[in-house]
Design a protein around this motif. Structure first.
Motif, PDB file in Angstrom:
ATOM      1  N   ARG A   1       1.020  -1.174  -0.027  1.00 22.89           N
ATOM      2  CA  ARG A   1       0.207   0.027   0.113  1.00 22.89           C
ATOM      3  C   ARG A   1       0.894   1.249  -0.050  1.00 22.89           C
ATOM      4  NH1 ARG A   1      -3.972  -2.118   4.484  1.00 22.89           N
ATOM      5  NH2 ARG A   1      -4.408  -3.967   3.618  1.00 22.89           N
ATOM      6  N   TRP A   2       0.611   1.962  -0.834  1.00 30.88           N
ATOM      7  CA  TRP A   2       1.350   3.538  -0.972  1.00 30.88           C
ATOM      8  C   TRP A   2       0.247   4.384  -0.978  1.00 30.88           C
ATOM      9  CZ3 TRP A   2       4.110   2.063  -6.500  1.00 30.88           C
ATOM     10  CH2 TRP A   2       4.863   0.997  -6.153  1.00 30.88           C
ATOM     11  N   LEU A   3       0.456   5.555  -0.425  1.00 37.89           N
ATOM     12  CA  LEU A   3      -0.135   6.815  -0.724  1.00 37.89           C
ATOM     13  C   LEU A   3       0.533   8.036  -0.888  1.00 37.89           C
ATOM     14  CD1 LEU A   3       0.058   8.263   2.518  1.00 37.89           C
ATOM     15  CD2 LEU A   3      -1.809   7.026   2.819  1.00 37.89           C
ATOM     16  N   VAL A   4       0.097   9.133  -1.304  1.00 37.71           N
ATOM     17  CA  VAL A   4       0.618  10.457  -1.666  1.00 37.71           C
ATOM     18  C   VAL A   4       0.347  11.493  -0.629  1.00 37.71           C
ATOM     19  CG1 VAL A   4       0.843  12.388  -3.205  1.00 37.71           C
ATOM     20  CG2 VAL A   4       0.772   9.787  -4.263  1.00 37.71           C
ATOM     21  N   ILE A   5       1.414  12.327  -0.072  1.00 41.07           N
ATOM     22  CA  ILE A   5       1.057  13.433   0.840  1.00 41.07           C
ATOM     23  C   ILE A   5       2.146  14.396   0.391  1.00 41.07           C
ATOM     24  CG2 ILE A   5       1.418  14.374   2.946  1.00 41.07           C
ATOM     25  CD1 ILE A   5       0.403  11.579   4.313  1.00 41.07           C
ATOM     26  N   ASP A   6       1.423  15.700   0.042  1.00 38.00           N
ATOM     27  CA  ASP A   6       2.488  16.601  -0.674  1.00 38.00           C
ATOM     28  C   ASP A   6       3.290  16.214  -1.745  1.00 38.00           C
ATOM     29  OD1 ASP A   6       1.597  18.706   1.101  1.00 38.00           O
ATOM     30  OD2 ASP A   6       2.809  17.982   2.631  1.00 38.00           O
ATOM     31  N   ARG A   7       2.699  15.463  -2.621  1.00 36.64           N
ATOM     32  CA  ARG A   7       3.306  15.038  -3.915  1.00 36.64           C
ATOM     33  C   ARG A   7       4.346  13.795  -3.538  1.00 36.64           C
ATOM     34  NH1 ARG A   7       0.960  16.856  -7.986  1.00 36.64           N
ATOM     35  NH2 ARG A   7       2.312  16.277  -9.402  1.00 36.64           N
ATOM     36  N   LYS A   8       4.389  13.493  -2.368  1.00 38.45           N
ATOM     37  CA  LYS A   8       5.687  12.536  -1.956  1.00 38.45           C
ATOM     38  C   LYS A   8       4.730  11.065  -1.933  1.00 38.45           C
ATOM     39  CE  LYS A   8       9.153  15.283  -0.185  1.00 38.45           C
ATOM     40  NZ  LYS A   8       8.740  16.606   0.008  1.00 38.45           N
ATOM     41  N   VAL A   9       5.352  10.101  -2.163  1.00 38.66           N
ATOM     42  CA  VAL A   9       4.927   8.857  -2.217  1.00 38.66           C
ATOM     43  C   VAL A   9       5.475   8.094  -0.977  1.00 38.66           C
ATOM     44  CG1 VAL A   9       4.473   6.655  -3.520  1.00 38.66           C
ATOM     45  CG2 VAL A   9       4.574   8.822  -4.818  1.00 38.66           C
TER      46      VAL A   9
ATOM     47  N   ILE B   1      -2.546  16.607  14.958  1.00 38.13           N
ATOM     48  CA  ILE B   1      -1.977  17.775  15.270  1.00 38.13           C
ATOM     49  C   ILE B   1      -0.347  17.508  15.722  1.00 38.13           C
ATOM     50  CG2 ILE B   1      -3.986  18.708  16.589  1.00 38.13           C
ATOM     51  CD1 ILE B   1      -2.766  17.193  19.253  1.00 38.13           C
ATOM     52  N   ASN B   2       0.593  18.285  15.803  1.00 36.03           N
ATOM     53  CA  ASN B   2       1.842  18.259  16.175  1.00 36.03           C
ATOM     54  C   ASN B   2       2.263  17.429  14.554  1.00 36.03           C
ATOM     55  OD1 ASN B   2       1.720  19.161  18.601  1.00 36.03           O
ATOM     56  ND2 ASN B   2       1.151  16.786  19.394  1.00 36.03           N
ATOM     57  N   LYS B   3       2.110  18.041  13.557  1.00 33.23           N
ATOM     58  CA  LYS B   3       2.575  17.525  12.574  1.00 33.23           C
ATOM     59  C   LYS B   3       4.098  17.210  11.976  1.00 33.23           C
ATOM     60  CE  LYS B   3      -0.987  19.932  10.325  1.00 33.23           C
ATOM     61  NZ  LYS B   3      -2.167  19.729  10.764  1.00 33.23           N
ATOM     62  N   GLY B   4       4.735  18.113  12.706  1.00 34.83           N
ATOM     63  CA  GLY B   4       6.246  18.125  12.811  1.00 34.83           C
ATOM     64  C   GLY B   4       6.796  16.717  12.985  1.00 34.83           C
ATOM     65  N   ILE B   5       6.415  16.289  14.318  1.00 33.92           N
ATOM     66  CA  ILE B   5       6.785  14.904  14.795  1.00 33.92           C
ATOM     67  C   ILE B   5       6.248  14.048  13.881  1.00 33.92           C
ATOM     68  CG2 ILE B   5       6.503  13.206  16.764  1.00 33.92           C
ATOM     69  CD1 ILE B   5       5.618  15.531  18.479  1.00 33.92           C
ATOM     70  N   VAL B   6       5.043  13.954  13.310  1.00 31.48           N
ATOM     71  CA  VAL B   6       4.487  12.948  12.334  1.00 31.48           C
ATOM     72  C   VAL B   6       5.429  12.963  11.220  1.00 31.48           C
ATOM     73  CG1 VAL B   6       2.718  12.139  11.214  1.00 31.48           C
ATOM     74  CG2 VAL B   6       2.422  13.336  13.308  1.00 31.48           C
ATOM     75  N   ARG B   7       5.689  14.016  10.603  1.00 29.42           N
ATOM     76  CA  ARG B   7       6.652  14.159   9.351  1.00 29.42           C
ATOM     77  C   ARG B   7       7.780  13.457   9.722  1.00 29.42           C
ATOM     78  NH1 ARG B   7       4.073  17.167   5.447  1.00 29.42           N
ATOM     79  NH2 ARG B   7       2.437  18.782   6.442  1.00 29.42           N
ATOM     80  N   LYS B   8       8.713  13.837  10.591  1.00 38.39           N
ATOM     81  CA  LYS B   8       9.891  13.231  10.844  1.00 38.39           C
ATOM     82  C   LYS B   8       9.794  11.715  10.762  1.00 38.39           C
ATOM     83  CE  LYS B   8      12.334  16.417  13.841  1.00 38.39           C
ATOM     84  NZ  LYS B   8      12.230  16.678  15.166  1.00 38.39           N
ATOM     85  N   TYR B   9       8.856  11.127  11.190  1.00 32.69           N
ATOM     86  CA  TYR B   9       8.703   9.582  11.093  1.00 32.69           C
ATOM     87  C   TYR B   9       8.421   9.351   9.819  1.00 32.69           C
ATOM     88  CZ  TYR B   9       7.219   4.946  12.028  1.00 32.69           C
ATOM     89  OH  TYR B   9       7.381   3.495  11.977  1.00 32.69           O
ATOM     90  N   MET B  10       7.692   9.957   9.200  1.00 34.12           N
ATOM     91  CA  MET B  10       6.968   9.395   7.786  1.00 34.12           C
ATOM     92  C   MET B  10       8.164   9.447   6.857  1.00 34.12           C
ATOM     93  SD  MET B  10       3.845  11.828   7.329  1.00 34.12           S
ATOM     94  CE  MET B  10       4.203  12.182   5.840  1.00 34.12           C
ATOM     95  N   ASN B  11       9.472  10.232   7.025  1.00 32.32           N
ATOM     96  CA  ASN B  11      10.665  10.146   6.169  1.00 32.32           C
ATOM     97  C   ASN B  11      10.998   8.878   5.947  1.00 32.32           C
ATOM     98  OD1 ASN B  11      10.773  12.834   5.407  1.00 32.32           O
ATOM     99  ND2 ASN B  11      12.186  13.272   7.268  1.00 32.32           N
ATOM    100  N   SER B  12      10.916   7.926   6.985  1.00 33.48           N
ATOM    101  CA  SER B  12      11.447   6.485   6.736  1.00 33.48           C
ATOM    102  C   SER B  12      10.473   5.628   5.985  1.00 33.48           C
ATOM    103  CB  SER B  12      11.481   6.113   8.146  1.00 33.48           C
ATOM    104  OG  SER B  12      10.333   5.809   8.587  1.00 33.48           O
ATOM    105  N   LEU B  13       9.376   6.221   5.431  1.00 36.62           N
ATOM    106  CA  LEU B  13       8.437   5.720   4.471  1.00 36.62           C
ATOM    107  C   LEU B  13       8.333   5.930   3.239  1.00 36.62           C
ATOM    108  CD1 LEU B  13       5.214   5.725   7.148  1.00 36.62           C
ATOM    109  CD2 LEU B  13       6.999   3.623   6.996  1.00 36.62           C
ATOM    110  N   LEU B  14       9.254   7.115   2.931  1.00 38.28           N
ATOM    111  CA  LEU B  14       9.270   7.692   1.587  1.00 38.28           C
ATOM    112  C   LEU B  14       9.951   6.852   0.735  1.00 38.28           C
ATOM    113  CD1 LEU B  14       8.792  10.829   0.270  1.00 38.28           C
ATOM    114  CD2 LEU B  14      11.095  11.178   0.959  1.00 38.28           C
ATOM    115  N   ILE B  15       9.245   6.708  -0.479  1.00 36.45           N
ATOM    116  CA  ILE B  15       9.694   5.826  -1.512  1.00 36.45           C
ATOM    117  C   ILE B  15       9.690   6.706  -2.953  1.00 36.45           C
ATOM    118  CG2 ILE B  15       9.540   3.509  -0.556  1.00 36.45           C
ATOM    119  CD1 ILE B  15       7.020   3.615  -2.473  1.00 36.45           C
ATOM    120  N   GLY B  16       9.036   7.707  -3.068  1.00 34.09           N
ATOM    121  CA  GLY B  16       9.474   8.559  -4.515  1.00 34.09           C
ATOM    122  C   GLY B  16       8.451   9.829  -4.354  1.00 34.09           C
ATOM    123  N   GLU B  17       8.551  10.295  -5.548  1.00 32.07           N
ATOM    124  CA  GLU B  17       7.676  11.685  -5.663  1.00 32.07           C
ATOM    125  C   GLU B  17       7.099  11.571  -6.813  1.00 32.07           C
ATOM    126  OE1 GLU B  17       9.346  16.234  -5.061  1.00 32.07           O
ATOM    127  OE2 GLU B  17      10.551  14.559  -4.322  1.00 32.07           O
TER     128      GLU B  17
END
Ligand SMILES: *[C@@H]1O[C@H](CO)[C@@H](O)[C@H](O)[C@H]1NC(C)=O
Ligand SMILES: [Zn+2]
Length: 442
Positions: free
Chosen positions: A32-40, A74-90
């Protein structure tokens, strides 16, 4: 062809092939993949540890989840940091990130509105409002007990106490909703703690169950197989024009749906809580091993048992308890169904966030009584667009939402409370009739 994995950093723009794959990665497949701010993001493994639940995030598999991501966290900063490990493309620049693409401007303007709303401080809660709200519930709770203690257990005080307790249950239901949406405190921890206290100790229900159900509802309101609030389709009711006609054409008849606007009065408002939720919540916590939730729930049942048994005896206590659940159930079902059941109900068509919410949601007019009676859920549209906004600010954002809707030709419905109740019944009658026509003639 397989997408090329990202080698270094997030800047690699992958091919169109890649994003067409995103659309195919829907919930049923393993990956399963999804897109947030054009990042996959590859959420295949993450879904199981997603704090908001695995289903709600999976409902956006293969889709653009930017706006729900912004709306729920709420606290999107913390969530975004974690999300980097799931990033696979743009996404490549020419690739649209959702269908239909015509609503791109609407989406951009809504994001600007969101920024304005944050600048205006409308996402900040007035703690005094919520403290007084909690106090009014606790006072009603004490008044219910005092009524029996002072005036005895004859019919009139017994019934008065039941009415007060059902007000406690309904109002605590609206208050737990505020904490569940993280709309009161700026940290999740405090919201979660108060959520457990209100839904667990004041109502005897599990926070995890409510989160599981309600976040899915918000993410995909009125979308078949995604919004659990329309799970009554097709086994109990035929809901919405599209699904009802579809059901009729498939020659499916689990119930005589053309009579559903009548049997709704029997199996809907009076029955949902005492006959279904009251029992299902125990199955839920045991099956999912939610022992903390169960402990909070037990504190509720022990408290009411110890306080009411000495006054009423076992039979009187059980009688009172189920009368309260019955009254609460009527209150809860009419109010929670009025904003969605008469609206558009369909399969998930992957439309933009604002259209998804507006086509499935209507408001009820503002008044002191309506605000109190519905826990400000008469501003359902604003609540759905900004689920973490504290409810005392809905009326401030409403005019801005209305002008956005006017500009883009989106219907913004608001009606009197009793019409909203009646519309539930009319819409059931209408979809039942559509089902019958399709069942007999198509
Ligand atoms: C996505 O994650 C799953 C589970 O970890 C993994 O099997 C799969 O190869 C990943 N896909 C990509 C494109 O990285
Ligand atoms: Zn909600």
């Amino acid at each position: 062809p397989r997408p090329r994995p990202l080698q270094t950093g997030a800047s690699l723009v992958l091919s169109l092939v890649f994003i067409s794959k995103v659309a195919q990665r829907s919930g049923r497949e393993k990956e399963r993949w999804l897109v947030i701010d054009r990042k996959v993001y590859n959420i295949s493994n993450f879904v199981r540890s997603h704090p908001g639940g695995s289903r709600v995030i999976s409902h956006y598999a293969g889709q653009d989840a930017t706006d729900p991501f912004i709306a729920f966290h709420i606290n999107k900063g913390i969530v975004r940091k974690y999300m980097n490990s799931l990033l696979i493309g743009e996404l490549s620049p020419e690739q649209p990130s959702f269908e239909p693409t015509k609503n791109k401007e609407l989406t951009n303007e809504f994001r600007e509105l969101r920024a304005t709303v944050e600048r205006m401080g409308l996402m900040k809660a007035n703690h005094l409002f919520f403290l007084l709200y909690l106090l009014h519930i606790l006072l009603l709770d004490v008044a219910a007990w005092l009524t029996l203690w002072l005036f005895g257990t004859s019919l009139v005080p017994f019934f008065l106490s039941a009415v007060l307790l059902s007000a406690v249950q309904a109002q605590a239901g609206w208050l737990q909703h505020d904490f569940g949406h993280l709309s009161v405190f700026s940290t999740s921890t405090w919201n979660h703690l108060l959520h457990h206290f209100v839904i667990g100790h004041l109502k005897g229900a599990p926070a995890s169950w409510w989160n599981h159900m309600h976040f899915q509802h918000h993410a995909k309101p009125n979308c078949f197989l995604k919004d659990p609030d329309i799970n009554m389709h097709p086994f109990f009711f035929a809901l919405g024009k599209v699904l009802s006609v579809e059901l009729g054409k498939q020659k499916k008849k689990y119930m005589p749906y053309n009579h559903q606007h009548k049997y709704f009065f029997l199996i809907g408002p009076p029955a949902l809580l005492p006959l279904y939720f009251q029992w299902y919540i125990f199955y839920f916590v045991v099956q999912r091993k939610k022992w903390v939730d169960l402990a909070w729930m037990v504190t509720f049942y022990v408290r009411i048992f110890l306080t009411y048994m000495p006054l009423l005896g076992l039979k009187g206590f059980l009688g009172l308890f189920f009368i309260v659940r019955f009254l609460e159930s009527n209150w809860f079902v009419w109010v929670t169904q009025m904003n969605h059941i008469p609206m558009h109900i369909d399969h998930d068509r992957n439309v933009d966030w604002v259209s998804t919410q507006l086509q499935a949601t209507c408001n009820v007019h503002q008044s002191a009584f309506n605000d109190w009676f519905s826990g400000h859920l008469n501003f359902q549209i604003e609540h759905h667009l900004f689920p973490t906004m504290p409810r005392h600010n809905y009326h401030k954002v409403a005019p801005l939402v209305q002008s956005l809707c006017t500009k883009y030709g989106i219907e913004y419905q608001s009606k009197p409370l009793l019409s909203a109740f009646a519309d539930i019944v009319y819409s059931l009658k209408e979809s039942g009739q559509l089902w019958l026509d399709a069942y007999l003639h198509q």
